[in-house]
Enzyme design. Structure first.
Site: not given
Ligand code: PEP
Length: 251
Positions: A9-11, A97, A213, A173, A234-235, A95, A167
């Site tokens: 997930n590059w966001k 967010e 994470s 994150g 994510g990251g 998600h 999640e």
């Protein structure tokens, strides 16, 4: 065995050029992945990244969201049809967010799941509890009610297309990962809940990804758990080498 998936997930990160470089680097380094590899790129990147990974088996692109209506006067939004026309196979729905910053609630997410399925996309449906719920020890019922509210209206046939991503919000994150035991416990509970609703065969076939994470160091232990079928990343999906290590950690 159930399908294994690693979805990045590059966001809201990378320009198109940077995204292309990242996707190409991953595509070139991944050899015979043990599951599907998904790039959840920004909507502007889908088509070019999709072209760049064409010809690489097991690589797919995903939208990070879609609107619940098929089309119309919704300035700035993206429809399921648009994602399909850009070459997406998957779409991330719900998600945390999106739930937090864009006020997406369970009811709206149910509609997003419906339109995604109707248009032939595979929803990666996100669920997970905030820290206070975990501390109260009510995370199992919290997540079960998210599933019930947004997914349980689906027929068995429709549900069999769904991918779940568990999640825990406190792990997204934050660098604070759920332990493999915590992940396994929750994935087991999710599968049990799904079995109660759709039966053991459907529940056993549903991929349940872990997100929060997950990185090159902890992926193998997380993915090694019997009910963890890969990850939503994510990251670490923004670094080609780390993402490839995570993909190679699939069982
Ligand atoms: C995510 O946003 O879906 C996620 C899992 O992020 P991170 O891996 O950075 O915690």
């Amino acid at each position: 065995m159930r399908q294994q998936i690693v979805a990045g997930n590059w966001k809201m990160n990378t320009t198109i050029a940077e995204g292309l470089e990242l996707a190409r680097a991953v595509a070139e380094k991944v050899q015979n992945p043990r599951g599907a590899v998904v790039f959840g790129t920004p909507a502007t990147h889908l088509e070019s990244v999709g072209q760049a990974i064409k010809g690489y088996e097991h690589l797919y692109i995903a939208g990070q969201n879609c609107h619940q209506e098929a089309k119309g006067a919704y300035t700035g939004e993206i429809s399921a049809d648009m994602l399909v026309s850009a070459g997406a196979t998957y779409v991330i729905i719900g998600h945390s967010e999106r739930r937090q910053y864009f006020k997406e609630d369970n009811e709206m997410l149910a509609k997003k799941v419906d339109i995604a399925l109707q248009k032939g996309l595979i929803p990666i449906f996100c669920c997970g509890e905030p820290l206070e719920i975990r501390e109260e020890d009510t995370h199992v019922s919290y997540v079960s009610s998210q599933l019930e509210a947004s997914l349980y209206h689906l027929t068995e046939e429709q549900f069999s297309k769904i991918v779940i991503a568990y999640e825990p919000i406190w792990a997204i994150g934050t660098g604070k990962t759920a332990s493999s035991a915590q992940a396994q416990e929750m994935h087991f509970e999710i599968r049990k809940a799904l079995a109660g609703k759709y039966g053991a065969t459907v529940a056993d076939a549903t991929p349940i990804l872990y997100g929060g994470s997950c990185n090159a160091t902890n992926a193998a232990e997380l993915f090694g758990q019997p009910d963890v079928d890969g990850g939503l990343i994510g990251g670490a999906s923004l670094k080609a080498d780390d993402f490839v290590t995570i993909i190679n950690a699939l069982k």
